[in-house]
Scaffold this motif. Structure first.
Motif, PDB file in Angstrom:
ATOM      1  N   THR A 137       0.862  -1.182   0.000  1.00 36.45           N
ATOM      2  CA  THR A 137       0.000   0.000   0.000  1.00 36.45           C
ATOM      3  C   THR A 137       0.899   1.231   0.000  1.00 36.45           C
ATOM      4  N   SER A 185       0.745   3.883   1.824  1.00 39.85           N
ATOM      5  CA  SER A 185       1.122   4.343   3.162  1.00 39.85           C
ATOM      6  C   SER A 185       2.279   3.527   3.722  1.00 39.85           C
ATOM      7  N   GLU A 186       2.293   2.194   3.451  1.00 36.92           N
ATOM      8  CA  GLU A 186       3.394   1.351   3.904  1.00 36.92           C
ATOM      9  C   GLU A 186       4.702   1.758   3.233  1.00 36.92           C
ATOM     10  N   ASN A 232       6.050   5.002   4.761  1.00 36.60           N
ATOM     11  CA  ASN A 232       6.714   4.752   6.038  1.00 36.60           C
ATOM     12  C   ASN A 232       8.082   4.110   5.826  1.00 36.60           C
ATOM     13  N   THR A 260       6.095  10.954   3.121  1.00 32.65           N
ATOM     14  CA  THR A 260       4.650  11.005   3.322  1.00 32.65           C
ATOM     15  C   THR A 260       3.970  10.454   2.073  1.00 32.65           C
ATOM     16  N   VAL A 261       2.711  10.056   2.241  1.00 36.98           N
ATOM     17  CA  VAL A 261       1.952   9.581   1.086  1.00 36.98           C
ATOM     18  C   VAL A 261       1.871  10.677   0.028  1.00 36.98           C
ATOM     19  N   ASN A 307      -5.240   5.216  -3.150  1.00 35.16           N
ATOM     20  CA  ASN A 307      -5.650   3.876  -2.720  1.00 35.16           C
ATOM     21  C   ASN A 307      -5.477   2.828  -3.808  1.00 35.16           C
TER      22      ASN A 307
END
Length: 263
Positions: free
Chosen positions: A38, A40-41, A44, A49-50, A63
């Motif tokens: 994903t 977001s993963e 990180n 940041t996304v 998404n």
């Protein structure tokens, strides 16, 4: 259906390979998306940041990323430079907007002055009145011409409407579905559900029973199991059975896919 595994990431300009889970900072790189990843993963993982990844890769939906998609991982220097460029562009746009507003104000003031000067002249007032009268006469003649044209066209339009109504049954027959129905209809008829179709089949294969991914996953549910091939009925039965056996129910499979981006 996808498998979670460690992913090798090659860093441009360095002769080293970083393993998933390690921290990467300030190194220009590209990353090949794996099933189950994903955004977001990944943000990180790379201390970003996304929004950094979305802007750098021009991603329209945070998404939706896909297996084998190449993701550019920006360095901190690149992010700082982009921020400076954005600030400069914003300042330039603001200055241009202020200049345009000032020019418009000056133009309005000039027109107002000209109007006041014209109003003070009796000759100018008479010219304006004459022009208005001529415009009204022209508008009246145009309206009369349009009414006459509409009257002439009324009968042919009515005839065309009658012909179209007679042809409607033929068009409806041509639009009738072929024997067996669409893939969706066959899927539902063989035990599939709309929730399973919308939340697993469409994201995985786009509803194509013949879809094959670069990694060898097949069919409506994108699997390497035997039920990933064959007709729609075979694939539907296999997909439903797999959802129940692995996740306890179709709803359980749908919830897992929605939460993790793979199943």
């Amino acid at each position: 259906m996808s498998k979670m595994k460690e992913t090798a990431l090659t860093i441009a300009g360095l002769a080293s390979v970083l393993v998933a889970g390690q921290t990467v900072a300030n190194a220009a790189s590209t990353y090949t998306v794996q099933k189950g990843d994903t955004l977001s993963e990944l943000a990180n993982k790379f201390n970003l940041t996304v929004e950094d990844l979305v802007k750098t890769n021009k991603i329209t939906d945070a998404n939706m990323i896909f297996a084998d998609q190449q993701i550019e991982v920006p360095t901190q220097e690149e992010l700082n430079e982009n921020a400076l460029n954005t600030t400069a562009a914003s300042s330039a746009n603001s200055a241009a907007s202020d200049a345009a507003s000032s020019a418009m104000s000056e133009a309005v003031a000039s027109m107002t002055a000209a109007s006041e000067a014209a109003a003070s002249s009796a000759a100018a007032s008479e010219a304006v009145a004459s022009s208005v009268a001529a415009s009204e006469a022209a508008a009246s003649k145009a309206a009369e011409s349009e009414a006459a044209a509409a009257s002439v066209q009324a009968q042919p339009v009515a005839q065309d409407t009658a012909v179209a109504e007679q042809a409607a049954p033929v068009a409806q027959q041509a639009a009738a579905p072929a024997a067996g129905g669409s893939v969706y209809d066959q899927f539902i008829a063989n035990g599939g559900t709309d929730a399973l179709w919308q939340n697993i089949v469409m994201p995985e294969s786009g509803g194509n029973p013949n879809a094959v991914s670069p990694n060898g996953y097949m069919g409506l549910g994108q699997t390497k199991e035997g039920w990933g091939t064959g007709d729609v009925a075979t694939q539907t039965n296999g997909l439903v059975n797999y959802a129940v056996s692995r996740y306890g129910s179709v709803d359980g499979a749908v919830q897992f896919r929605a939460a993790n981006g793979w199943w």
